[in-house]
Write a protein that holds these residues in place. Structure first.
Motif, PDB file in Angstrom:
ATOM      1  N   ASN A 148     -16.033   7.181 -60.903  1.00 46.90           N
ATOM      2  CA  ASN A 148     -17.463   7.412 -61.134  1.00 46.90           C
ATOM      3  C   ASN A 148     -18.307   6.360 -60.435  1.00 46.90           C
ATOM      4  O   ASN A 148     -19.292   6.674 -59.766  1.00 46.90           O
ATOM      5  CB  ASN A 148     -17.750   7.405 -62.632  1.00 46.90           C
ATOM      6  CG  ASN A 148     -19.238   7.501 -62.938  1.00 46.90           C
ATOM      7  OD1 ASN A 148     -19.853   8.551 -62.815  1.00 46.90           O
ATOM      8  ND2 ASN A 148     -19.837   6.386 -63.338  1.00 46.90           N
ATOM      9  N   ASP A 149     -17.903   5.087 -60.585  1.00 45.05           N
ATOM     10  CA  ASP A 149     -18.675   3.998 -59.975  1.00 45.05           C
ATOM     11  C   ASP A 149     -18.653   4.090 -58.454  1.00 45.05           C
ATOM     12  O   ASP A 149     -19.689   3.919 -57.786  1.00 45.05           O
ATOM     13  CB  ASP A 149     -18.125   2.642 -60.428  1.00 45.05           C
ATOM     14  CG  ASP A 149     -18.360   2.370 -61.915  1.00 45.05           C
ATOM     15  OD1 ASP A 149     -19.025   3.204 -62.558  1.00 45.05           O
ATOM     16  OD2 ASP A 149     -17.872   1.341 -62.415  1.00 45.05           O
ATOM     17  N   LEU A 150     -17.470   4.387 -57.886  1.00 47.68           N
ATOM     18  CA  LEU A 150     -17.359   4.478 -56.432  1.00 47.68           C
ATOM     19  C   LEU A 150     -18.169   5.648 -55.875  1.00 47.68           C
ATOM     20  O   LEU A 150     -18.825   5.517 -54.833  1.00 47.68           O
ATOM     21  CB  LEU A 150     -15.888   4.621 -56.027  1.00 47.68           C
ATOM     22  CG  LEU A 150     -15.012   3.372 -56.181  1.00 47.68           C
ATOM     23  CD1 LEU A 150     -13.566   3.691 -55.853  1.00 47.68           C
ATOM     24  CD2 LEU A 150     -15.527   2.236 -55.291  1.00 47.68           C
ATOM     25  N   GLY A 154     -21.211   5.400 -53.384  1.00 46.95           N
ATOM     26  CA  GLY A 154     -21.122   6.147 -52.128  1.00 46.95           C
ATOM     27  C   GLY A 154     -22.365   6.955 -51.840  1.00 46.95           C
ATOM     28  O   GLY A 154     -22.892   6.944 -50.724  1.00 46.95           O
ATOM     29  N   LYS A 155     -22.854   7.695 -52.848  1.00 50.95           N
ATOM     30  CA  LYS A 155     -24.040   8.525 -52.610  1.00 50.95           C
ATOM     31  C   LYS A 155     -25.285   7.662 -52.412  1.00 50.95           C
ATOM     32  O   LYS A 155     -26.130   7.975 -51.584  1.00 50.95           O
ATOM     33  CB  LYS A 155     -24.235   9.523 -53.745  1.00 50.95           C
ATOM     34  CG  LYS A 155     -24.621   8.950 -55.090  1.00 50.95           C
ATOM     35  CD  LYS A 155     -24.919  10.036 -56.106  1.00 50.95           C
ATOM     36  CE  LYS A 155     -23.685  10.792 -56.504  1.00 50.95           C
ATOM     37  NZ  LYS A 155     -23.954  11.793 -57.562  1.00 50.95           N
ATOM     38  N   LEU A 156     -25.389   6.566 -53.171  1.00 47.78           N
ATOM     39  CA  LEU A 156     -26.524   5.661 -52.963  1.00 47.78           C
ATOM     40  C   LEU A 156     -26.434   5.004 -51.589  1.00 47.78           C
ATOM     41  O   LEU A 156     -27.456   4.790 -50.926  1.00 47.78           O
ATOM     42  CB  LEU A 156     -26.554   4.589 -54.057  1.00 47.78           C
ATOM     43  CG  LEU A 156     -27.027   5.044 -55.449  1.00 47.78           C
ATOM     44  CD1 LEU A 156     -26.890   3.902 -56.453  1.00 47.78           C
ATOM     45  CD2 LEU A 156     -28.468   5.518 -55.394  1.00 47.78           C
ATOM     46  N   GLY A 157     -25.203   4.703 -51.157  1.00 51.21           N
ATOM     47  CA  GLY A 157     -25.018   4.106 -49.838  1.00 51.21           C
ATOM     48  C   GLY A 157     -25.450   5.049 -48.730  1.00 51.21           C
ATOM     49  O   GLY A 157     -26.083   4.629 -47.746  1.00 51.21           O
ATOM     50  N   MET A 292     -22.033  15.383 -54.308  1.00 47.18           N
ATOM     51  CA  MET A 292     -21.740  16.581 -55.103  1.00 47.18           C
ATOM     52  C   MET A 292     -20.431  16.441 -55.872  1.00 47.18           C
ATOM     53  O   MET A 292     -20.305  16.911 -57.004  1.00 47.18           O
ATOM     54  CB  MET A 292     -21.723  17.804 -54.189  1.00 47.18           C
ATOM     55  CG  MET A 292     -23.115  18.209 -53.730  1.00 47.18           C
ATOM     56  SD  MET A 292     -23.109  19.669 -52.666  1.00 47.18           S
ATOM     57  CE  MET A 292     -22.598  18.948 -51.118  1.00 47.18           C
ATOM     58  N   PHE A 293     -19.435  15.766 -55.270  1.00 46.26           N
ATOM     59  CA  PHE A 293     -18.196  15.525 -55.991  1.00 46.26           C
ATOM     60  C   PHE A 293     -18.455  14.597 -57.178  1.00 46.26           C
ATOM     61  O   PHE A 293     -17.939  14.812 -58.284  1.00 46.26           O
ATOM     62  CB  PHE A 293     -17.156  14.895 -55.068  1.00 46.26           C
ATOM     63  CG  PHE A 293     -15.854  14.572 -55.751  1.00 46.26           C
ATOM     64  CD1 PHE A 293     -14.959  15.575 -56.055  1.00 46.26           C
ATOM     65  CD2 PHE A 293     -15.544  13.266 -56.106  1.00 46.26           C
ATOM     66  CE1 PHE A 293     -13.754  15.283 -56.692  1.00 46.26           C
ATOM     67  CE2 PHE A 293     -14.361  12.965 -56.750  1.00 46.26           C
ATOM     68  CZ  PHE A 293     -13.455  13.972 -57.042  1.00 46.26           C
ATOM     69  N   GLY A 294     -19.288  13.587 -56.957  1.00 44.26           N
ATOM     70  CA  GLY A 294     -19.597  12.630 -58.021  1.00 44.26           C
ATOM     71  C   GLY A 294     -20.264  13.275 -59.214  1.00 44.26           C
ATOM     72  O   GLY A 294     -19.938  12.971 -60.373  1.00 44.26           O
ATOM     73  N   ILE A 295     -21.216  14.172 -58.969  1.00 40.25           N
ATOM     74  CA  ILE A 295     -21.904  14.806 -60.094  1.00 40.25           C
ATOM     75  C   ILE A 295     -20.969  15.765 -60.825  1.00 40.25           C
ATOM     76  O   ILE A 295     -21.113  15.993 -62.036  1.00 40.25           O
ATOM     77  CB  ILE A 295     -23.190  15.519 -59.629  1.00 40.25           C
ATOM     78  CG1 ILE A 295     -24.157  15.677 -60.820  1.00 40.25           C
ATOM     79  CG2 ILE A 295     -22.908  16.853 -58.985  1.00 40.25           C
ATOM     80  CD1 ILE A 295     -25.547  16.092 -60.419  1.00 40.25           C
ATOM     81  N   ASN A 296     -19.961  16.296 -60.127  1.00 42.28           N
ATOM     82  CA  ASN A 296     -18.935  17.089 -60.804  1.00 42.28           C
ATOM     83  C   ASN A 296     -18.080  16.219 -61.714  1.00 42.28           C
ATOM     84  O   ASN A 296     -17.737  16.616 -62.835  1.00 42.28           O
ATOM     85  CB  ASN A 296     -18.047  17.791 -59.774  1.00 42.28           C
ATOM     86  CG  ASN A 296     -18.585  19.140 -59.352  1.00 42.28           C
ATOM     87  OD1 ASN A 296     -18.286  20.146 -59.958  1.00 42.28           O
ATOM     88  ND2 ASN A 296     -19.409  19.151 -58.319  1.00 42.28           N
ATOM     89  N   VAL A 297     -17.740  15.034 -61.237  1.00 40.77           N
ATOM     90  CA  VAL A 297     -16.963  14.102 -62.061  1.00 40.77           C
ATOM     91  C   VAL A 297     -17.760  13.716 -63.307  1.00 40.77           C
ATOM     92  O   VAL A 297     -17.228  13.678 -64.422  1.00 40.77           O
ATOM     93  CB  VAL A 297     -16.581  12.845 -61.251  1.00 40.77           C
ATOM     94  CG1 VAL A 297     -15.964  11.790 -62.157  1.00 40.77           C
ATOM     95  CG2 VAL A 297     -15.612  13.204 -60.137  1.00 40.77           C
TER      96      VAL A 297
END
Length: 464
Positions: A148-150, A154-157, A292-297
């Motif tokens: 989740n943190d990564l 990643g998206k903020l980066g 998009m993967f992050g928000i799924n997680v």
């Protein structure tokens, strides 16, 4: 059994991950197309609206720190019946929303690589993605926290890269195309940006507002967080502030560098169009997929815990609350997974139809929960709450504003088009969307209510 819980900064990152999804990458041109150079201002007002609602939900979290978020708040404020109904419709809506976002990941990935988007291929990619997310959750909370943190970083980066690259281009070229936006025309000479009107600006703010939704689900897994009654009221507003700054800077820079691309591009990831450097484009594409993967997680963490919280309160069959040795809510996760996969498949991955099902319940939440916070403040709640410090501004004034804002959004929402299909210029009822609403708001609550009553009756018989 691991007892690791999410700390303050992990909660902040979870909130950011829960809110930033595909919208800022895929559809930033929609708001720009409505109001031209006023787009950053539209995002600013949307951020204020979202902040008011977010602080209201955070205020509820200081009174009730159980998992379930809206379910737990409604149950404490109004009693078991409202809590049960809120929990079921919230769970159904969140499950469908997760399915929508998963389909979005698959469709975007297929589009980027030029793969065939047949029903079979999408279904295969869909199932594989869900299995990967399930494995991440089953590996334990520590692994989930790292992923989740990564993904959030990643998206903020990726968004930070867009801002930095845009600023560098502006400094090197000395050209600012921001004011050209309102003068852009199509091949026939027609203006691409409509004349500014108050109603048009309001609709742009409403469109921008949906880029901030997701904060209402952050507290769903509060029992897996450290000191949620203290950390949530601080973490959620901080996350909204960070997101608002990132959104506004991203949109402003994109409008300065290449405003025409913002409103005319046919690329899947719209922000890619403002740059010509291939390496930069690829990095942004990767960032979009990570987002998009992050928000799924994040959704895979929130949603099952709504149903689990209800099971812990004996409002749905208690076997749903069972956890694995790694403290993972396996039963509630599998039920959630079935809905998240099954509903989109049943609707042939017709995203507009599915989106309206998951979006409608938010209006219900944004009225019920703020009024519940006022009940907490006045001491008229139905169940025992935490002895939290009461604040008239956050517990009364902001909840009232939240209700007013929500009613305003309800009045401006285009309900007819959302539940209709345009065929040959005629609006026809969208029976898929209508059935989905009936299933989520009537049939599913009745099924779970019947199962729970039967389980309670069986337990009473054993006691006798």
């Amino acid at each position: 059994m691991t007892k690791t819980k999410l700390g303050f900064w992990s909660i902040v990152l979870l909130a950011i991950n829960s809110i930033i999804g595909s919208g800022i990458f895929l559809t930033p041109g929609s708001v720009v197309s409505m109001v031209g150079t006023k787009a950053p201002l539209a995002y600013f007002f949307a951020a204020i609206f979202a902040s008011i609602l977010a602080i209201t939900f955070a205020a509820a979290a200081k009174y009730v720190n159980k998992s379930g978020a809206a379910y737990s708040y409604a149950k404490a404020a109004y009693g078991e019946n409202m809590g049960f109904y809120m929990g079921v419709v919230r769970f159904f809506s969140a499950s469908v929303a997760w399915g929508v976002m998963a389909v979005g990941v698959i469709r975007t990935t297929f589009s980027i690589f030029g793969w065939n988007q047949s029903f079979g291929n999408i279904t295969l990619g869909f199932v594989v993605l869900m299995l990967i997310i399930m494995v991440i959750n089953m590996m334990g909370r520590r692994i989930f926290t790292i992923i989740n943190d990564l993904s959030t970083v990643g998206k903020l980066g990726a968004l930070a890269l867009i801002i930095i690259a845009g600023v560098i281009i502006l400094l090197k070229t000395g050209e600012n195309h921001f004011n050209e936006l309102n003068h852009l025309t199509d091949s026939t000479g027609k203006s691409l940006i409509p004349a500014f009107t108050t109603s048009g600006f309001v609709m742009a703010v409403i469109s921008a507002f949906y880029a901030f939704t997701g904060f209402e689900a952050v507290a769903t897994g509060s029992e897996d967080m450290k000191d949620p009654e203290k950390n949530l009221p601080r973490a959620i507003p901080l996350a909204i502030l960070v997101i608002a700054i990132v959104y506004i800077c991203t949109i402003a820079v994109a409008m300065m560098v290449n405003p025409a691309a913002m409103v005319t591009t046919k690329q899947v990831v719209a922000l890619v169009a403002i740059f010509h450097n291939k390496v930069l484009q690829d990095v942004i594409l990767v960032g979009a997929i990570i987002s998009m993967f992050g928000i799924n997680v994040a959704s895979s963490f929130h949603t099952p815990r709504v149903l689990e919280a209800m099971a812990n309160e004996n409002q749905v069959p208690q076997f749903i609350a069972r956890r694995t040795k790694r403290n993972f809510p396996l039963v509630s996760f599998i039920i959630t997974l079935v809905l998240a996969v099954g509903i989109p498949m049943a609707f042939q991955y017709n995203l507009p139809t599915i989106i309206v099902i998951s979006a409608t319940v938010r209006f219900f939440e944004f009225i019920v929960i703020p009024l519940g916070v006022i009940r907490f403040y006045r001491g008229t709640n139905r169940e025992k709450i935490l002895p939290a410090h009461k604040n008239f501004f956050t517990d009364v004034i902001l909840p009232i504003l939240s209700v007013v804002i929500t009613l305003f959004l309800l009045m401006r929402y285009d309900w007819i088009s959302e539940f209709s299909i345009n065929r040959a210029g005629h609006l026809m009822p969208n029976w898929f969307a209508i059935f989905g609403m009936v299933f989520g708001f009537v049939i599913l609550p009745l099924i779970l209510f019947w199962l729970t009553r039967r389980e309670r009756a069986e337990n009473d018989e054993r006691v006798k």
